[in-house]
Design a protein around this motif. Structure first.
Motif, PDB file in Angstrom:
ATOM      1  N   GLU A  35       0.833  -1.197   0.000  1.00  0.00           N
ATOM      2  CA  GLU A  35       0.000   0.000   0.000  1.00  0.00           C
ATOM      3  C   GLU A  35       0.874   1.257   0.000  1.00  0.00           C
ATOM      4  OE1 GLU A  35      -3.494   2.230   2.586  1.00  0.00           O
ATOM      5  OE2 GLU A  35      -2.627   0.379   3.357  1.00  0.00           O
ATOM      6  N   ALA A  36       1.899   1.268   0.829  1.00  0.00           N
ATOM      7  CA  ALA A  36       2.791   2.427   0.909  1.00  0.00           C
ATOM      8  C   ALA A  36       3.529   2.649  -0.408  1.00  0.00           C
ATOM      9  CB  ALA A  36       3.783   2.241   2.051  1.00  0.00           C
ATOM     10  N   LYS A  37       4.009   1.564  -1.028  1.00  0.00           N
ATOM     11  CA  LYS A  37       4.692   1.686  -2.320  1.00  0.00           C
ATOM     12  C   LYS A  37       3.741   2.250  -3.370  1.00  0.00           C
ATOM     13  CE  LYS A  37       8.242  -1.894  -2.167  1.00  0.00           C
ATOM     14  NZ  LYS A  37       8.676  -3.186  -2.743  1.00  0.00           N
ATOM     15  N   GLY A  38       2.492   1.776  -3.334  1.00  0.00           N
ATOM     16  CA  GLY A  38       1.507   2.272  -4.282  1.00  0.00           C
ATOM     17  C   GLY A  38       1.256   3.757  -4.108  1.00  0.00           C
ATOM     18  N   LYS A  39       1.192   4.209  -2.863  1.00  0.00           N
ATOM     19  CA  LYS A  39       0.983   5.635  -2.599  1.00  0.00           C
ATOM     20  C   LYS A  39       2.173   6.458  -3.087  1.00  0.00           C
ATOM     21  CE  LYS A  39      -2.166   5.355   1.328  1.00  0.00           C
ATOM     22  NZ  LYS A  39      -2.370   5.637   2.754  1.00  0.00           N
ATOM     23  N   LEU A  40       3.372   5.961  -2.824  1.00  0.00           N
ATOM     24  CA  LEU A  40       4.580   6.696  -3.220  1.00  0.00           C
ATOM     25  C   LEU A  40       4.725   6.817  -4.735  1.00  0.00           C
ATOM     26  CD1 LEU A  40       7.215   5.335  -0.685  1.00  0.00           C
ATOM     27  CD2 LEU A  40       6.315   7.658  -0.822  1.00  0.00           C
ATOM     28  N   THR A  41       4.304   5.781  -5.441  1.00  0.00           N
ATOM     29  CA  THR A  41       4.480   5.756  -6.894  1.00  0.00           C
ATOM     30  C   THR A  41       3.198   6.097  -7.642  1.00  0.00           C
ATOM     31  OG1 THR A  41       4.010   3.380  -6.976  1.00  0.00           O
ATOM     32  CG2 THR A  41       6.314   4.031  -6.721  1.00  0.00           C
ATOM     33  N   ASP A  42       2.166   6.500  -6.931  1.00  0.00           N
ATOM     34  CA  ASP A  42       0.853   6.789  -7.529  1.00  0.00           C
ATOM     35  C   ASP A  42       0.313   5.601  -8.323  1.00  0.00           C
ATOM     36  OD1 ASP A  42       0.531   9.350  -6.474  1.00  0.00           O
ATOM     37  OD2 ASP A  42       1.661  10.267  -8.110  1.00  0.00           O
ATOM     38  N   ASP A  43       0.575   4.407  -7.825  1.00  0.00           N
ATOM     39  CA  ASP A  43       0.087   3.178  -8.450  1.00  0.00           C
ATOM     40  C   ASP A  43      -1.146   2.718  -7.675  1.00  0.00           C
ATOM     41  OD1 ASP A  43      -0.388   0.652  -9.491  1.00  0.00           O
ATOM     42  OD2 ASP A  43       1.713   0.014  -9.391  1.00  0.00           O
ATOM     43  N   GLU A  44      -2.311   3.112  -8.170  1.00  0.00           N
ATOM     44  CA  GLU A  44      -3.556   2.814  -7.458  1.00  0.00           C
ATOM     45  C   GLU A  44      -3.822   1.315  -7.368  1.00  0.00           C
ATOM     46  OE1 GLU A  44      -6.733   5.080  -9.163  1.00  0.00           O
ATOM     47  OE2 GLU A  44      -5.805   6.990  -8.639  1.00  0.00           O
ATOM     48  N   ALA A  45      -3.421   0.576  -8.390  1.00  0.00           N
ATOM     49  CA  ALA A  45      -3.636  -0.873  -8.379  1.00  0.00           C
ATOM     50  C   ALA A  45      -2.820  -1.530  -7.263  1.00  0.00           C
ATOM     51  CB  ALA A  45      -3.273  -1.479  -9.723  1.00  0.00           C
ATOM     52  N   LYS A  46      -1.554  -1.109  -7.121  1.00  0.00           N
ATOM     53  CA  LYS A  46      -0.693  -1.679  -6.073  1.00  0.00           C
ATOM     54  C   LYS A  46      -1.217  -1.289  -4.695  1.00  0.00           C
ATOM     55  CE  LYS A  46       2.714  -3.630  -6.639  1.00  0.00           C
ATOM     56  NZ  LYS A  46       2.955  -5.058  -6.792  1.00  0.00           N
ATOM     57  N   GLU A  47      -1.693  -0.057  -4.565  1.00  0.00           N
ATOM     58  CA  GLU A  47      -2.246   0.414  -3.297  1.00  0.00           C
ATOM     59  C   GLU A  47      -3.481  -0.413  -2.917  1.00  0.00           C
ATOM     60  OE1 GLU A  47      -3.897   4.589  -1.364  1.00  0.00           O
ATOM     61  OE2 GLU A  47      -2.852   4.631  -3.285  1.00  0.00           O
ATOM     62  N   ALA A  48      -4.346  -0.649  -3.892  1.00  0.00           N
ATOM     63  CA  ALA A  48      -5.552  -1.442  -3.643  1.00  0.00           C
ATOM     64  C   ALA A  48      -5.194  -2.887  -3.309  1.00  0.00           C
ATOM     65  CB  ALA A  48      -6.470  -1.394  -4.861  1.00  0.00           C
ATOM     66  N   GLU A  49      -4.189  -3.414  -3.986  1.00  0.00           N
ATOM     67  CA  GLU A  49      -3.744  -4.784  -3.715  1.00  0.00           C
ATOM     68  C   GLU A  49      -3.239  -4.908  -2.278  1.00  0.00           C
ATOM     69  OE1 GLU A  49      -0.208  -7.780  -5.254  1.00  0.00           O
ATOM     70  OE2 GLU A  49      -0.893  -6.178  -6.589  1.00  0.00           O
ATOM     71  N   GLY A  50      -2.510  -3.899  -1.827  1.00  0.00           N
ATOM     72  CA  GLY A  50      -2.008  -3.906  -0.455  1.00  0.00           C
ATOM     73  C   GLY A  50      -3.138  -3.853   0.557  1.00  0.00           C
ATOM     74  N   LYS A  51      -4.130  -3.004   0.292  1.00  0.00           N
ATOM     75  CA  LYS A  51      -5.281  -2.914   1.201  1.00  0.00           C
ATOM     76  C   LYS A  51      -6.046  -4.228   1.243  1.00  0.00           C
ATOM     77  CE  LYS A  51      -6.037   2.057   0.887  1.00  0.00           C
ATOM     78  NZ  LYS A  51      -6.976   3.117   0.507  1.00  0.00           N
ATOM     79  N   ALA A  52      -6.209  -4.859   0.090  1.00  0.00           N
ATOM     80  CA  ALA A  52      -6.916  -6.141   0.036  1.00  0.00           C
ATOM     81  C   ALA A  52      -6.154  -7.217   0.803  1.00  0.00           C
ATOM     82  CB  ALA A  52      -7.116  -6.572  -1.412  1.00  0.00           C
ATOM     83  N   GLN A  53      -4.841  -7.208   0.670  1.00  0.00           N
ATOM     84  CA  GLN A  53      -4.024  -8.187   1.384  1.00  0.00           C
ATOM     85  C   GLN A  53      -4.130  -7.985   2.895  1.00  0.00           C
ATOM     86  OE1 GLN A  53       0.028  -8.311   0.035  1.00  0.00           O
ATOM     87  NE2 GLN A  53       0.455 -10.221   1.080  1.00  0.00           N
ATOM     88  N   GLN A  54      -4.157  -6.733   3.324  1.00  0.00           N
ATOM     89  CA  GLN A  54      -4.318  -6.440   4.747  1.00  0.00           C
ATOM     90  C   GLN A  54      -5.671  -6.930   5.250  1.00  0.00           C
ATOM     91  OE1 GLN A  54      -3.066  -2.401   6.051  1.00  0.00           O
ATOM     92  NE2 GLN A  54      -2.471  -2.189   3.906  1.00  0.00           N
ATOM     93  N   SER A  55      -6.710  -6.703   4.466  1.00  0.00           N
ATOM     94  CA  SER A  55      -8.052  -7.136   4.860  1.00  0.00           C
ATOM     95  C   SER A  55      -8.118  -8.651   4.991  1.00  0.00           C
ATOM     96  CB  SER A  55      -9.084  -6.658   3.841  1.00  0.00           C
ATOM     97  OG  SER A  55      -9.164  -5.259   3.848  1.00  0.00           O
ATOM     98  N   SER A  56      -7.515  -9.332   4.039  1.00  0.00           N
ATOM     99  CA  SER A  56      -7.486 -10.789   4.075  1.00  0.00           C
ATOM    100  C   SER A  56      -6.771 -11.289   5.330  1.00  0.00           C
ATOM    101  CB  SER A  56      -6.784 -11.322   2.830  1.00  0.00           C
ATOM    102  OG  SER A  56      -6.612 -12.709   2.895  1.00  0.00           O
TER     103      SER A  56
END
Length: 57
Positions: free
Chosen positions: A20-41
């Motif tokens: 999620e942090a990497k996605g925020k830093l690189t403006d990669d919304e897909a990576k950010e969403a993937e990180g959030k989904a992984q945390q939820s899981s």
């Protein structure tokens, strides 16, 4: 639940936070969403572990 499973779930949550942090830093919304989904899981798995532990007592 075994300590190994709990540790795996905590590690999975941490990995999701990193993604999620990497996605925020690189403006990669897909990576950010993937990180959030992984945390939820991981959080759901941890809740399941806690429920199983509660029933064992």
């Amino acid at each position: 639940m075994g300590l190994g499973d709990k540790a795996k779930h905590l590690a999975e949550e941490a990995e999701g936070k990193v993604k999620e942090a990497k996605g925020k830093l690189t403006d990669d919304e897909a990576k950010e969403a993937e990180g959030k989904a992984q945390q939820s899981s991981a959080n759901l798995k941890q809740a399941g572990d806690d429920a199983k532990d509660a029933f064992k007592k």
